[in-house]
Design a protein around this motif. Sequence first.
Motif, PDB file in Angstrom:
ATOM      1  N   LYS A   1       0.291  15.261  -9.004  1.00 39.12           N
ATOM      2  CA  LYS A   1       0.430  13.847  -8.699  1.00 39.12           C
ATOM      3  C   LYS A   1       0.097  13.598  -7.243  1.00 39.12           C
ATOM      4  O   LYS A   1       0.547  14.319  -6.357  1.00 39.12           O
ATOM      5  CB  LYS A   1       1.861  13.381  -8.991  1.00 39.12           C
ATOM      6  CG  LYS A   1       2.085  11.885  -8.746  1.00 39.12           C
ATOM      7  CD  LYS A   1       3.522  11.504  -9.065  1.00 39.12           C
ATOM      8  CE  LYS A   1       3.756  10.015  -8.782  1.00 39.12           C
ATOM      9  NZ  LYS A   1       5.145   9.617  -9.059  1.00 39.12           N
ATOM     10  N   SER A   2      -0.687  12.576  -6.980  1.00 38.38           N
ATOM     11  CA  SER A   2      -1.070  12.215  -5.619  1.00 38.38           C
ATOM     12  C   SER A   2      -0.585  10.811  -5.302  1.00 38.38           C
ATOM     13  O   SER A   2      -0.244  10.041  -6.198  1.00 38.38           O
ATOM     14  CB  SER A   2      -2.600  12.285  -5.454  1.00 38.38           C
ATOM     15  OG  SER A   2      -2.970  11.972  -4.135  1.00 38.38           O
ATOM     16  N   GLY A   3      -0.551  10.468  -4.036  1.00 39.86           N
ATOM     17  CA  GLY A   3      -0.203   9.108  -3.627  1.00 39.86           C
ATOM     18  C   GLY A   3       1.285   8.913  -3.478  1.00 39.86           C
ATOM     19  O   GLY A   3       1.999   9.778  -2.973  1.00 39.86           O
ATOM     20  N   GLY A   4       1.763   7.787  -3.936  1.00 41.43           N
ATOM     21  CA  GLY A   4       3.180   7.458  -3.808  1.00 41.43           C
ATOM     22  C   GLY A   4       3.521   6.743  -2.517  1.00 41.43           C
ATOM     23  O   GLY A   4       4.689   6.688  -2.112  1.00 41.43           O
ATOM     24  N   GLU A   5       2.514   6.145  -1.852  1.00 39.78           N
ATOM     25  CA  GLU A   5       2.782   5.451  -0.591  1.00 39.78           C
ATOM     26  C   GLU A   5       3.666   4.224  -0.791  1.00 39.78           C
ATOM     27  O   GLU A   5       3.628   3.575  -1.835  1.00 39.78           O
ATOM     28  CB  GLU A   5       1.469   5.019   0.070  1.00 39.78           C
ATOM     29  CG  GLU A   5       0.639   6.170   0.621  1.00 39.78           C
ATOM     30  CD  GLU A   5      -0.212   6.853  -0.422  1.00 39.78           C
ATOM     31  OE1 GLU A   5      -0.897   7.822  -0.083  1.00 39.78           O
ATOM     32  OE2 GLU A   5      -0.192   6.398  -1.600  1.00 39.78           O
ATOM     33  N   GLN A   6       4.450   3.931   0.216  1.00 44.14           N
ATOM     34  CA  GLN A   6       5.314   2.747   0.222  1.00 44.14           C
ATOM     35  C   GLN A   6       5.200   2.065   1.588  1.00 44.14           C
ATOM     36  O   GLN A   6       6.069   2.219   2.451  1.00 44.14           O
ATOM     37  CB  GLN A   6       6.768   3.136  -0.061  1.00 44.14           C
ATOM     38  CG  GLN A   6       6.996   3.754  -1.431  1.00 44.14           C
ATOM     39  CD  GLN A   6       8.437   4.186  -1.639  1.00 44.14           C
ATOM     40  OE1 GLN A   6       9.286   3.979  -0.791  1.00 44.14           O
ATOM     41  NE2 GLN A   6       8.705   4.780  -2.789  1.00 44.14           N
ATOM     42  N   PRO A   7       4.117   1.298   1.815  1.00 42.90           N
ATOM     43  CA  PRO A   7       3.872   0.721   3.148  1.00 42.90           C
ATOM     44  C   PRO A   7       5.003  -0.167   3.660  1.00 42.90           C
ATOM     45  O   PRO A   7       5.253  -0.235   4.853  1.00 42.90           O
ATOM     46  CB  PRO A   7       2.582  -0.086   2.949  1.00 42.90           C
ATOM     47  CG  PRO A   7       1.926   0.536   1.770  1.00 42.90           C
ATOM     48  CD  PRO A   7       3.035   0.991   0.882  1.00 42.90           C
ATOM     49  N   GLY A   8       5.689  -0.876   2.766  1.00 43.74           N
ATOM     50  CA  GLY A   8       6.727  -1.799   3.211  1.00 43.74           C
ATOM     51  C   GLY A   8       8.116  -1.222   3.214  1.00 43.74           C
ATOM     52  O   GLY A   8       9.096  -1.959   3.347  1.00 43.74           O
ATOM     53  N   ARG A   9       8.228   0.095   3.119  1.00 38.28           N
ATOM     54  CA  ARG A   9       9.543   0.725   2.992  1.00 38.28           C
ATOM     55  C   ARG A   9      10.388   0.498   4.242  1.00 38.28           C
ATOM     56  O   ARG A   9       9.902   0.539   5.376  1.00 38.28           O
ATOM     57  CB  ARG A   9       9.369   2.221   2.736  1.00 38.28           C
ATOM     58  CG  ARG A   9      10.703   2.948   2.525  1.00 38.28           C
ATOM     59  CD  ARG A   9      10.490   4.422   2.226  1.00 38.28           C
ATOM     60  NE  ARG A   9      11.747   5.129   2.134  1.00 38.28           N
ATOM     61  CZ  ARG A   9      12.517   5.157   1.059  1.00 38.28           C
ATOM     62  NH1 ARG A   9      12.123   4.517  -0.024  1.00 38.28           N
ATOM     63  NH2 ARG A   9      13.659   5.816   1.048  1.00 38.28           N
ATOM     64  N   ASP A  10      11.694   0.288   4.028  1.00 38.35           N
ATOM     65  CA  ASP A  10      12.641   0.090   5.128  1.00 38.35           C
ATOM     66  C   ASP A  10      12.752   1.372   5.939  1.00 38.35           C
ATOM     67  O   ASP A  10      13.023   2.448   5.398  1.00 38.35           O
ATOM     68  CB  ASP A  10      14.006  -0.290   4.538  1.00 38.35           C
ATOM     69  CG  ASP A  10      15.072  -0.486   5.619  1.00 38.35           C
ATOM     70  OD1 ASP A  10      14.698  -0.652   6.796  1.00 38.35           O
ATOM     71  OD2 ASP A  10      16.273  -0.466   5.285  1.00 38.35           O
TER      72      ASP A  10
ATOM     73  N   ALA B   1       4.686   8.168   9.744  1.00 39.79           N
ATOM     74  CA  ALA B   1       3.555   8.295   8.828  1.00 39.79           C
ATOM     75  C   ALA B   1       2.626   7.097   8.960  1.00 39.79           C
ATOM     76  O   ALA B   1       3.028   6.006   9.375  1.00 39.79           O
ATOM     77  CB  ALA B   1       4.049   8.424   7.387  1.00 39.79           C
ATOM     78  N   LYS B   2       1.371   7.312   8.574  1.00 42.64           N
ATOM     79  CA  LYS B   2       0.399   6.231   8.522  1.00 42.64           C
ATOM     80  C   LYS B   2       0.328   5.690   7.096  1.00 42.64           C
ATOM     81  O   LYS B   2       0.406   6.442   6.124  1.00 42.64           O
ATOM     82  CB  LYS B   2      -0.980   6.733   8.952  1.00 42.64           C
ATOM     83  CG  LYS B   2      -1.034   7.230  10.398  1.00 42.64           C
ATOM     84  CD  LYS B   2      -2.444   7.656  10.767  1.00 42.64           C
ATOM     85  CE  LYS B   2      -2.517   8.096  12.223  1.00 42.64           C
ATOM     86  NZ  LYS B   2      -3.903   8.460  12.620  1.00 42.64           N
ATOM     87  N   ASN B   3       0.192   4.382   6.995  1.00 46.32           N
ATOM     88  CA  ASN B   3      -0.045   3.727   5.706  1.00 46.32           C
ATOM     89  C   ASN B   3       1.050   4.015   4.686  1.00 46.32           C
ATOM     90  O   ASN B   3       0.789   4.079   3.487  1.00 46.32           O
ATOM     91  CB  ASN B   3      -1.413   4.142   5.127  1.00 46.32           C
ATOM     92  CG  ASN B   3      -2.547   3.838   6.080  1.00 46.32           C
ATOM     93  OD1 ASN B   3      -2.575   2.768   6.683  1.00 46.32           O
ATOM     94  ND2 ASN B   3      -3.473   4.778   6.236  1.00 46.32           N
ATOM     95  N   GLY B   4       2.277   4.226   5.172  1.00 47.49           N
ATOM     96  CA  GLY B   4       3.387   4.408   4.247  1.00 47.49           C
ATOM     97  C   GLY B   4       3.441   5.744   3.549  1.00 47.49           C
ATOM     98  O   GLY B   4       4.130   5.884   2.529  1.00 47.49           O
ATOM     99  N   ASN B   5       2.720   6.748   4.038  1.00 52.27           N
ATOM    100  CA  ASN B   5       2.720   8.063   3.383  1.00 52.27           C
ATOM    101  C   ASN B   5       4.140   8.596   3.254  1.00 52.27           C
ATOM    102  O   ASN B   5       4.947   8.480   4.166  1.00 52.27           O
ATOM    103  CB  ASN B   5       1.858   9.037   4.191  1.00 52.27           C
ATOM    104  CG  ASN B   5       1.793  10.414   3.564  1.00 52.27           C
ATOM    105  OD1 ASN B   5       2.658  11.233   3.789  1.00 52.27           O
ATOM    106  ND2 ASN B   5       0.761  10.659   2.779  1.00 52.27           N
TER     107      ASN B   5
END
Length: 482
Positions: A257-266, A29-33
């Motif tokens: 609900k939209s979003g929920g990105e986690q860019p730094g996720r393991d 994913a891009k940008n933690g999607n």
Amino acid sequence: MSQAAKSRQIVTGVDDSGEVPVEYRFSHAKNGNRHLLVVFANLAATDDYGWCNGILDKTQSNILWIRDVFDGRNTYYLCRNLDFAVERSVAAVITRVMNALGLTPEACTMFGGSKGGSAALYFGLKYGFGNIVSVIPQFRVGSYVRAEFPAGAQHMMGAVTDENVRYLDAVLPDLVQRSPNRRANIYLLSSPQDEQFPEQVEPFLPLFQGYENFNLIFNDSVLIENHAKVTYWSIPTIMGLIGMLVSGIAPRIGMVKSGGEQPGRDTSAIDGYLSATSQIRDDSVFPRPVVLAPVHEGLLPENQVLLAGTAVGAVRVSLWENGKYLDSAPVAADGSWSWEPTTPMPKGRHAVRLFGVAPSNLHSDRVEIVFTVVDRTVVPAALPSRPHPPVVVSPEFHGQQGPAVQFTGFAPGAAQVGFRERGAVLGVCPVAQDGAWFWDAGWAWPEGPHAVEVVALDVNGVESAPAVASFTVPGMYAAPRF
């Protein structure tokens, strides 16, 4: 290992942990999607991967493409000889990827067109995924493949009888009727200009009564000429819909609900899965092909384009240019291969990338050959003669060695012998007058398998095809790590 597909990085792999090996491509994913898009192929898809031509390049989600080739033919991702091991293996791969990403079924979209649209509906409804985008599917699968693809029908059913056709025809309609996944967000795109609509879609639309968010997107464009053109003229709609779904927006009345990105996720879990199933493994001992002709940066008359070389351990060599598949060349028992284009290559400069494919479907590292196609009246310079490959006496082929490994052999007529592993140059040694050579790297080799390419070089530096010194350093000899 990954390869570039426009601006996305693609990992290609084979998951053979189930009943049937499943080939896939994956892009992070891009940008933690936090979404997974699973893509099923249509019948005309290049290399049997659907929507893998860059059209999904800007999609923010993780993308899993699954190839529909099982024992050499398409299966609708369902069955061979009415054995549904294909379906079970595909479902298991989707689940493993989803779990490795730390996602739930609600954060997954099944997507495909035609044959892939049927698969998207089937897997989405049967396995409880949250979103389904099905473009011009076939519901009567048995009747369709019997009429349009007899060889595929035999592959899927074994005996193509009326009873088996009726059985396969009922698989998807019966699932729609009995699936408990009534809350799935279903988007079925079709058109009155699709010649398949009256038989393959329209009779089955009433089966979706009771589904909370079933949507029929009916493209009535005058530009649509036939079944195949429905998808082409619906691409903006499809891409817009997928863009909303991977952002967490399922078009319907009410708040979402939209979003929920986690860019730094393991990402270690999914990286571990990809590493274990990648077609290009970090621990691979599968050497790259060697190109003997043409000369790098050489000239080729337009009527004399020929690529040839060796590919130790491969069954075929796959050739690509500018990210597009050209062809495959079979590898003979002695390791040699050659390829001539079936249609003339355009005049001008060409950069062809190629890799070897092992019987297990693992891929070697890539090799690039650059040449220029010129007018047929131009005579290219003669190819330089190449020395013969060296003979490797030690280490013993596929033997156990270590931690110090000595290399010996013969290379009559050569000036030097060179050594490399996975493209990295390790060293060179001189060749004695009687053709004998000896080389000791001077270091403790790390544990595990090794495949060292050994090449002979003449006084002009012209290199032979490689001989491969394959050996394993047992774990007890592993060098200490600090």
